[in-house]
Design an enzyme around this catalytic site. Structure first.
Site, PDB file in Angstrom:
ATOM      1  N   HIS A 135       0.834  -1.197   0.000  1.00 15.45           N
ATOM      2  CA  HIS A 135       0.000   0.000   0.000  1.00 15.45           C
ATOM      3  C   HIS A 135       0.873   1.253   0.000  1.00 15.45           C
ATOM      4  O   HIS A 135       2.041   1.222   0.362  1.00 15.45           O
ATOM      5  CB  HIS A 135      -0.919   0.016   1.220  1.00 15.45           C
ATOM      6  CG  HIS A 135      -0.198   0.170   2.528  1.00 15.45           C
ATOM      7  ND1 HIS A 135       0.567  -0.832   3.092  1.00 15.45           N
ATOM      8  CD2 HIS A 135      -0.116   1.222   3.400  1.00 15.45           C
ATOM      9  CE1 HIS A 135       1.079  -0.423   4.230  1.00 15.45           C
ATOM     10  NE2 HIS A 135       0.688   0.830   4.447  1.00 15.45           N
ATOM     11  N   ASP A 137       0.351   5.146   1.763  1.00 17.62           N
ATOM     12  CA  ASP A 137      -0.421   5.611   2.919  1.00 17.62           C
ATOM     13  C   ASP A 137      -1.523   6.585   2.527  1.00 17.62           C
ATOM     14  O   ASP A 137      -1.311   7.510   1.745  1.00 17.62           O
ATOM     15  CB  ASP A 137       0.500   6.284   3.938  1.00 17.62           C
ATOM     16  CG  ASP A 137       1.403   5.292   4.655  1.00 17.62           C
ATOM     17  OD1 ASP A 137       0.947   4.163   4.919  1.00 17.62           O
ATOM     18  OD2 ASP A 137       2.563   5.641   4.937  1.00 17.62           O
ATOM     19  N   HIS A 296       4.757   0.165   0.334  1.00 21.74           N
ATOM     20  CA  HIS A 296       5.494  -0.573   1.351  1.00 21.74           C
ATOM     21  C   HIS A 296       4.621  -1.665   1.955  1.00 21.74           C
ATOM     22  O   HIS A 296       3.392  -1.663   1.823  1.00 21.74           O
ATOM     23  CB  HIS A 296       6.042   0.357   2.441  1.00 21.74           C
ATOM     24  CG  HIS A 296       5.012   1.173   3.147  1.00 21.74           C
ATOM     25  ND1 HIS A 296       4.393   2.279   2.586  1.00 21.74           N
ATOM     26  CD2 HIS A 296       4.474   1.055   4.394  1.00 21.74           C
ATOM     27  CE1 HIS A 296       3.543   2.807   3.437  1.00 21.74           C
ATOM     28  NE2 HIS A 296       3.556   2.078   4.549  1.00 21.74           N
ATOM     29  N   ARG A 311       5.790   7.359  13.276  1.00 21.76           N
ATOM     30  CA  ARG A 311       5.797   7.854  11.898  1.00 21.76           C
ATOM     31  C   ARG A 311       5.365   9.310  11.827  1.00 21.76           C
ATOM     32  O   ARG A 311       4.294   9.691  12.330  1.00 21.76           O
ATOM     33  CB  ARG A 311       4.857   7.026  11.021  1.00 21.76           C
ATOM     34  CG  ARG A 311       5.010   7.351   9.528  1.00 21.76           C
ATOM     35  CD  ARG A 311       4.027   6.561   8.694  1.00 21.76           C
ATOM     36  NE  ARG A 311       2.715   7.165   8.673  1.00 21.76           N
ATOM     37  CZ  ARG A 311       1.588   6.507   8.353  1.00 21.76           C
ATOM     38  NH1 ARG A 311       1.633   5.223   8.099  1.00 21.76           N
ATOM     39  NH2 ARG A 311       0.436   7.144   8.330  1.00 21.76           N
TER      40      ARG A 311
END
Length: 320
Positions: A135, A137, A296, A311
């Site tokens: 995917h 983000d 990723h 993150r």
């Protein structure tokens, strides 16, 4: 290892249009660059992210390497959450995740914490936001994130790696007939079928109203490099919004299978190993990737071992 001045003519990927954008004025810096694979990724050493956040030329140098290699890795960055946030903010405004909590000391950092207390039932966030699928983000927003800066606070002794895939290369290597077929196509991206699937119906509908999804080009032109990117993913892309083929349709039932098969084929491109790099995390490792060029996959192979990641999400602009 090579110094940055030694890599000006070193290709970062098989993409022929990857830009050569390292300025001569910043070559005096001593960052060392080690390419990870022929397709994607570079590990940068001899650099402190705390120091870099105070140095505009160093930030410009890192940004150029980021655009070229698509994902950068930094080891041994013993920094605080706030210092991580300050570094990431030098590349873009930051945004909190629309559906998950932020860190108490740094309000723009998403806490990706797993298995902190294996004796307790997993929370909704732990159950519903697994990252072990290919995917990019938050592509269900009109302005998907521009990138991310992810730091490992605590990792399992083994397992928990993250894979990254070069979607510029994925587009470049498509057959010409497929490139022609998808030129000008748009696709719908949504969150309901991913984040809302385990919710009660009323809550799922409320979430869908709050995050109604977005439409993006299947072939995205990168806003900085001008490269073409295959921009569909298995987490959030649901269907084409302007697919049609009147010439080959005999009956109505012929229409949707062609669209479904084509979408499945495009989504599967991220899983081709030749487009990928795999990162083995250690405590205080940082990964910085371009969310428009890269997909990723966080491998969920570490059982009940704790894993703590933070993150920072770089805000993007609406895609055309």
């Amino acid at each position: 290892m090579t110094k940055i001045a030694d890599i000006q003519n070193t290709p970062a990927s098989a993409s022929p249009s990857a830009p050569n954008i390292i300025r001569s004025s910043v070559r005096q810096h001593s960052i060392k660059v080690e390419l990870c694979t022929p397709a994607i990724g570079a590990e940068l050493s001899n650099v402190s992210l705390v120091d870099a956040a105070q140095d505009p030329e160093l930030i410009a140098q890192i940004r150029a390497l980021w655009l070229k290699h698509k994902v950068l890795f930094f080891r041994d960055q013993n920094i605080t959450p706030l210092e991580q946030q300050h570094f990431a903010a030098r590349f873009s405004e930051l945004e909190a995740h629309p559906l998950a909590p932020s860190h108490p000391e740094a309000d723009k950092l998403l806490m990706l914490y797993r298995n902190l207390d294996p004796s307790k039932p997993k929370s909704y966030v732990e159950k519903a936001s697994r990252e072990n699928l290919w995917h990019a983000d938050v592509t269900y927003k009109k302005a998907p994130p521009r990138g991310a800066v992810l730091r490992c606070e605590l990792g399992p002794e083994t397992g928990g790696d993250t894979l990254f895939s070069n979607m510029v290369m994925a587009y470049d290597n498509l057959p010409d007939a497929i490139k022609q077929r998808i030129e000008g196509l748009y696709a719908k991206h949504g969150a309901e079928q991913t984040f809302g699937a385990q919710l009660p119906r009323d809550e799922r509908h409320a979430m869908a109203l709050k995050t109604p999804g977005a439409e993006h080009p299947v072939v995205l032109v990168h806003p900085e490099t001008g490269e073409k990117v295959l921009f569909v993913n298995s987490a959030f892309t649901t269907h084409f919004s302007n697919f049609f083929n009147f010439e080959d349709v005999r009956y109505g039932q012929d229409f949707m299978p062609e669209a479904h098969h084509l979408m499945s084929y495009l989504i599967s491109q991220a899983a081709i190993p030749e487009y990928q790099v795999r990162l083995k995390w250690r405590t205080n490792t940082v990964a910085m990737w371009d969310n428009l060029q890269v997909q990723h996959y966080a491998v969920a192979d570490y059982g009940n071992a704790p894993r703590k990641m933070l993150r920072a999400t770089l805000a993007g602009t609406p895609l055309t």
